[in-house]
Design a protein around this motif. Structure first.
Motif, PDB file in Angstrom:
ATOM      1  N   GLU A   7      41.264 -22.195 -15.543  1.00  0.00           N
ATOM      2  CA  GLU A   7      40.383 -21.267 -14.837  1.00  0.00           C
ATOM      3  C   GLU A   7      39.429 -20.622 -15.834  1.00  0.00           C
ATOM      4  O   GLU A   7      39.821 -20.290 -16.949  1.00  0.00           O
ATOM      5  CB  GLU A   7      41.215 -20.198 -14.133  1.00  0.00           C
ATOM      6  CG  GLU A   7      40.660 -19.929 -12.753  1.00  0.00           C
ATOM      7  CD  GLU A   7      40.895 -18.523 -12.338  1.00  0.00           C
ATOM      8  OE1 GLU A   7      39.948 -17.947 -11.784  1.00  0.00           O
ATOM      9  OE2 GLU A   7      41.979 -18.000 -12.598  1.00  0.00           O
ATOM     10  N   HIS A  11      35.996 -15.550 -14.514  1.00  0.00           N
ATOM     11  CA  HIS A  11      36.802 -14.860 -13.505  1.00  0.00           C
ATOM     12  C   HIS A  11      37.724 -13.834 -14.139  1.00  0.00           C
ATOM     13  O   HIS A  11      38.426 -13.116 -13.442  1.00  0.00           O
ATOM     14  CB  HIS A  11      37.667 -15.850 -12.720  1.00  0.00           C
ATOM     15  CG  HIS A  11      36.876 -16.886 -11.995  1.00  0.00           C
ATOM     16  ND1 HIS A  11      35.597 -16.669 -11.558  1.00  0.00           N
ATOM     17  CD2 HIS A  11      37.178 -18.153 -11.633  1.00  0.00           C
ATOM     18  CE1 HIS A  11      35.147 -17.758 -10.965  1.00  0.00           C
ATOM     19  NE2 HIS A  11      36.075 -18.673 -11.008  1.00  0.00           N
ATOM     20  N   TRP A  21      26.672 -14.987 -13.055  1.00  0.00           N
ATOM     21  CA  TRP A  21      27.148 -16.384 -13.063  1.00  0.00           C
ATOM     22  C   TRP A  21      26.996 -16.994 -11.679  1.00  0.00           C
ATOM     23  O   TRP A  21      26.543 -18.121 -11.514  1.00  0.00           O
ATOM     24  CB  TRP A  21      28.618 -16.376 -13.498  1.00  0.00           C
ATOM     25  CG  TRP A  21      29.308 -17.706 -13.581  1.00  0.00           C
ATOM     26  CD1 TRP A  21      29.312 -18.557 -14.655  1.00  0.00           C
ATOM     27  CD2 TRP A  21      30.139 -18.322 -12.583  1.00  0.00           C
ATOM     28  NE1 TRP A  21      30.090 -19.660 -14.377  1.00  0.00           N
ATOM     29  CE2 TRP A  21      30.610 -19.544 -13.119  1.00  0.00           C
ATOM     30  CE3 TRP A  21      30.545 -17.959 -11.297  1.00  0.00           C
ATOM     31  CZ2 TRP A  21      31.453 -20.396 -12.416  1.00  0.00           C
ATOM     32  CZ3 TRP A  21      31.384 -18.815 -10.601  1.00  0.00           C
ATOM     33  CH2 TRP A  21      31.820 -20.012 -11.154  1.00  0.00           C
ATOM     34  N   HIS A  62      31.981  -9.639  -1.123  1.00  0.00           N
ATOM     35  CA  HIS A  62      32.064  -9.707   0.343  1.00  0.00           C
ATOM     36  C   HIS A  62      32.951  -8.594   0.890  1.00  0.00           C
ATOM     37  O   HIS A  62      32.644  -8.000   1.923  1.00  0.00           O
ATOM     38  CB  HIS A  62      32.631 -11.055   0.790  1.00  0.00           C
ATOM     39  CG  HIS A  62      31.887 -12.228   0.236  1.00  0.00           C
ATOM     40  ND1 HIS A  62      32.312 -12.917  -0.867  1.00  0.00           N
ATOM     41  CD2 HIS A  62      30.719 -12.805   0.624  1.00  0.00           C
ATOM     42  CE1 HIS A  62      31.454 -13.889  -1.137  1.00  0.00           C
ATOM     43  NE2 HIS A  62      30.476 -13.842  -0.259  1.00  0.00           N
ATOM     44  N   ASP A  77      43.170 -11.053  -5.452  1.00  0.00           N
ATOM     45  CA  ASP A  77      42.721 -11.926  -6.538  1.00  0.00           C
ATOM     46  C   ASP A  77      43.759 -11.818  -7.648  1.00  0.00           C
ATOM     47  O   ASP A  77      44.475 -10.821  -7.748  1.00  0.00           O
ATOM     48  CB  ASP A  77      41.349 -11.480  -7.064  1.00  0.00           C
ATOM     49  CG  ASP A  77      40.593 -12.608  -7.754  1.00  0.00           C
ATOM     50  OD1 ASP A  77      39.613 -13.119  -7.187  1.00  0.00           O
ATOM     51  OD2 ASP A  77      40.998 -12.984  -8.879  1.00  0.00           O
ATOM     52  N   SER A  98      47.408 -10.788  -7.162  1.00  0.00           N
ATOM     53  CA  SER A  98      48.399 -11.840  -6.881  1.00  0.00           C
ATOM     54  C   SER A  98      47.764 -13.208  -7.081  1.00  0.00           C
ATOM     55  O   SER A  98      46.566 -13.389  -6.888  1.00  0.00           O
ATOM     56  CB  SER A  98      48.869 -11.707  -5.427  1.00  0.00           C
ATOM     57  OG  SER A  98      49.642 -12.827  -5.059  1.00  0.00           O
ATOM     58  N   MET A 115      36.065 -17.566  -0.104  1.00  0.00           N
ATOM     59  CA  MET A 115      34.672 -17.978  -0.293  1.00  0.00           C
ATOM     60  C   MET A 115      34.424 -18.597  -1.666  1.00  0.00           C
ATOM     61  O   MET A 115      35.047 -18.237  -2.653  1.00  0.00           O
ATOM     62  CB  MET A 115      33.747 -16.757  -0.119  1.00  0.00           C
ATOM     63  CG  MET A 115      33.855 -16.072   1.236  1.00  0.00           C
ATOM     64  SD  MET A 115      33.426 -17.153   2.602  1.00  0.00           S
ATOM     65  CE  MET A 115      31.643 -17.257   2.426  1.00  0.00           C
TER      66      MET A 115
HETATM   67  C1  LIG Z   1      34.561 -18.899  -7.792  1.00  0.00           C
HETATM   68  S1  LIG Z   1      35.309 -17.307  -7.687  1.00  0.00           S
HETATM   69  C2  LIG Z   1      34.896 -16.864  -6.016  1.00  0.00           C
HETATM   70  C3  LIG Z   1      34.886 -15.375  -5.832  1.00  0.00           C
HETATM   71  C4  LIG Z   1      34.370 -14.916  -4.481  1.00  0.00           C
HETATM   72  N1  LIG Z   1      35.201 -15.397  -3.398  1.00  0.00           N
HETATM   73  C5  LIG Z   1      32.929 -15.319  -4.264  1.00  0.00           C
HETATM   74  O1  LIG Z   1      32.606 -15.870  -3.208  1.00  0.00           O
HETATM   75  O2  LIG Z   1      32.117 -15.045  -5.138  1.00  0.00           O
HETATM   76  C6  LIG Z   1      37.026 -17.693  -7.590  1.00  0.00           C
HETATM   77  C7  LIG Z   1      37.957 -16.481  -7.562  1.00  0.00           C
HETATM   78  O3  LIG Z   1      39.254 -16.938  -7.204  1.00  0.00           O
HETATM   79  C8  LIG Z   1      40.208 -16.326  -8.057  1.00  0.00           C
HETATM   80  N2  LIG Z   1      41.328 -17.263  -8.187  1.00  0.00           N
HETATM   81  C9  LIG Z   1      41.291 -18.514  -8.686  1.00  0.00           C
HETATM   82  N3  LIG Z   1      42.507 -19.055  -8.654  1.00  0.00           N
HETATM   83  C10 LIG Z   1      43.332 -18.133  -8.118  1.00  0.00           C
HETATM   84  C11 LIG Z   1      44.710 -18.113  -7.814  1.00  0.00           C
HETATM   85  N4  LIG Z   1      45.492 -19.165  -8.089  1.00  0.00           N
HETATM   86  N5  LIG Z   1      45.229 -17.012  -7.258  1.00  0.00           N
HETATM   87  C12 LIG Z   1      44.441 -15.936  -6.974  1.00  0.00           C
HETATM   88  N6  LIG Z   1      43.131 -15.890  -7.261  1.00  0.00           N
HETATM   89  C13 LIG Z   1      42.570 -16.979  -7.817  1.00  0.00           C
HETATM   90  C14 LIG Z   1      39.501 -16.103  -9.373  1.00  0.00           C
HETATM   91  O4  LIG Z   1      40.115 -15.067 -10.124  1.00  0.00           O
HETATM   92  C15 LIG Z   1      38.087 -15.755  -8.899  1.00  0.00           C
HETATM   93  O5  LIG Z   1      37.935 -14.382  -8.729  1.00  0.00           O
END
Ligand SMILES: C[S@@+](CC[C@H](N)C(=O)[O-])C[C@H]1O[C@@H](n2cnc3c(N)ncnc32)[C@H](O)[C@@H]1O
Length: 259
Positions: A7, A11, A21, A62, A77, A98, A115
């Motif tokens: 990851e 993030h 970003w 959002h 998140d 979480s 999203m």
């Molecule tokens: C590409 S960003 C999208 C953020 C937001 N939904 C948007 O539309 O901008 C992905 C998000 O998912 C979270 N994320 C990725 N893998 C995850 C996991 N296994 N459990 C919880 N959150 C996760 C990351 O920390 C990050 O904040």
């Protein structure tokens, strides 16, 4: 742990720059405003919901807007830095730290949304099963999954994208390739401080696994039905695998399975 290696830092410790970003990657400033409108339209069209959970909602782009529209919103998140930024922007927002694969929340929500490919960071089958099982059992009415449409992407590619805010010009060099069904992307970020012209370069990378609509349907099971499959954040734009920038699936729980 595997998941922290795959990851990206954007993030996590670089979450302060997440909006920049996002703007750069999507090639559009503040596209979350259109996405919020889409979510409001979707919630109003298919359901009569009050409580919603934003799964992987990062810094709350959002979640905070929907809370302002009167929804009872929870932002989940795994990234503490992102959640702290969301809380700083909106101290009253409910947040839950979480991982998707081990959500221990027992509360139910009328609707969920996920999203900008947040669930694509789940690389293992067991992780995806745990996540979709939680969604299936804790969401009572509507579930929205948004991911980029990888079917139209070249197998290898590189490009440059930019964004800016008050303080920084941000340039991103992106290179990606598919290894079987995993999308590997490496990034070189260049931050230029507008006041001093000082420049900082940071490398980042991510690995993602995207689902087909058939796989999503399989994970959601027979109690849920797709009521819309869209190619962008617009209820009148159906998904076209060759042209659509995104694949957004709106699932509704079948009445006969509601308790
Ligand atoms: C590409 S960003 C999208 C953020 C937001 N939904 C948007 O539309 O901008 C992905 C998000 O998912 C979270 N994320 C990725 N893998 C995850 C996991 N296994 N459990 C919880 N959150 C996760 C990351 O920390 C990050 O904040």
């Amino acid at each position: 742990m595997k998941s922290t290696l795959t990851e990206p830092r954007i993030h996590d410790d670089l979450a302060e720059f997440y909006s920049l970003w996002r703007d750069a990657c999507l090639g559009k400033k503040a596209s979350e405003a259109d996405e919020v409108k889409f979510l409001l339209d979707t919630l109003a069209s298919f359901s009569n919901v009050r409580s919603v959970i934003d799964l992987g909602g990062s810094v709350g782009l959002h979640a905070i807007a929907l809370a302002k529209h009167g929804f009872d919103v929870t932002l989940l998140d795994r990234a503490n830095t992102a959640l702290a930024i969301a809380k700083r922007t909106s101290p009253e927002l409910k947040t839950v730290q979480s991982s998707f694969e081990s959500i221990s929340l027992t509360e139910n929500f009328d609707a969920s949304f996920c999203m900008f490919s947040s669930s694509s960071y789940l690389l293992e089958e067991a992780e995806r099963k745990a996540f979709y099982d939680w969604v299936k059992t804790h969401i009572t009415d509507l579930a929205v999954f948004d991911q980029i449409n990888t079917l139209r992407l070249p197998r290898t590619y590189s490009d440059n994208c930019q964004a800016e805010d008050k303080h920084f010009r941000f340039n991103v060099l992106r290179e990606w390739h598919f290894e079987e069904d995993l999308l590997h992307t490496s990034f070189v970020y260049e931050f230029v401080d507008k006041a001093s012209e000082a420049t900082k370069i940071i490398n980042d990378r991510q690995v993602q696994k995207f689902l087909t609509v058939e796989e999503l349907v399989e994970y959601m099971g027979k109690e849920w039905r797709i009521v819309a499959l869209l190619g962008d954040c617009n209820l009148s734009q159906p998904f076209d695998q060759e042209k659509s920038p995104r694949m957004i699936a709106v699932f509704k729980k079948q009445d006969c399975w509601k308790k």
